[in-house]
Design a protein around this motif. Structure first.
Motif, PDB file in Angstrom:
ATOM      1  N   GLU A  23      22.435   4.745  15.804  1.00 40.26           N
ATOM      2  CA  GLU A  23      21.448   5.509  15.544  1.00 40.26           C
ATOM      3  C   GLU A  23      21.380   6.492  14.172  1.00 40.26           C
ATOM      4  N   ARG A  73      25.972   8.475  16.035  1.00 40.37           N
ATOM      5  CA  ARG A  73      24.912   8.822  15.469  1.00 40.37           C
ATOM      6  C   ARG A  73      25.091   9.496  14.053  1.00 40.37           C
ATOM      7  N   TYR A  82      15.619  17.883  18.116  1.00 39.95           N
ATOM      8  CA  TYR A  82      15.887  16.846  18.922  1.00 39.95           C
ATOM      9  C   TYR A  82      17.421  16.237  18.914  1.00 39.95           C
ATOM     10  N   GLU A  86      19.573  15.952  22.111  1.00 43.29           N
ATOM     11  CA  GLU A  86      20.710  14.571  22.259  1.00 43.29           C
ATOM     12  C   GLU A  86      21.949  14.980  22.391  1.00 43.29           C
ATOM     13  N   THR A  90      23.969  14.015  25.952  1.00 40.82           N
ATOM     14  CA  THR A  90      25.269  13.064  25.573  1.00 40.82           C
ATOM     15  C   THR A  90      26.280  13.201  27.040  1.00 40.82           C
TER      16      THR A  90
END
Length: 171
Positions: A23, A73, A82, A86, A90
């Motif tokens: 990501e 990520r 955001y 996340e 997680t």
């Protein structure tokens, strides 16, 4: 635009060794879960039944079959709202059996990276995510070109090598 991608469950069900996810965006389209977090609602992590989703069970079942599931990520710092969310959620990914690492974008400058987020299954089959500018999924494209799969596999492994495990990554 219609997607040519099988469902994520089908893809993981056919995976025998590994599934990796890269990501690279600092935000994705807002979800109700994200909006609830923004309003100050928090998850009772001690009450697993209240937050365990079908995705979590799919990952747990996949890992139980012996498949390694890893997610990396790449994030800008300071992180976006955001990404803070996340990082918070997680906990569910890790509980389900995913290994998750974070790489500050400044540490990725010397890496050759693909232009899109992706899942790579068993090092050969790619599910490439195409997003609109506001982070909504436009299409998931399936690819099995060996050179592209190798590029993505190499990029993921380089990111993984430099990234910090979730438990150690501080915002």
């Amino acid at each position: 635009m219609p997607s040519n991608a099988p469902s994520f469950g089908e893809l993981l069900g056919a995976t025998q060794r590994s599934a990796v996810h890269l990501e690279m965006r600092d935000s994705y389209a807002a979800t109700e879960r994200f909006e609830a977090w923004r309003r100050g609602e928090r998850i009772d992590w001690a009450n697993q039944a209240s937050w365990w989703h079908p995705y979590d069970q799919l990952i747990a079942d996949t890992v139980a079959r012996g498949v390694t599931v890893r997610r990396a990520r790449i994030v800008s710092e300071p992180v976006s709202e955001y990404i803070r969310w996340e990082h918070y959620v997680t906990h569910a990914n890790v509980t389900a059996g995913e290994q998750v690492r974070w790489l500050p974008r400044r540490a990725a400058t010397g890496l050759s990276l693909p232009g899109n987020d992706f899942w790579l299954f068993d090092g050969a089959l790619l599910r490439v995510h195409h997003f609109s500018g506001d982070g909504a999924v436009v299409e998931d494209e399936m690819m099995d070109e060996p050179a592209v799969a190798q590029l993505c596999a190499t990029a993921f492994e380089k990111v993984w090598e430099l990234a910090t495990p979730h438990e150690q990554f501080k915002l």
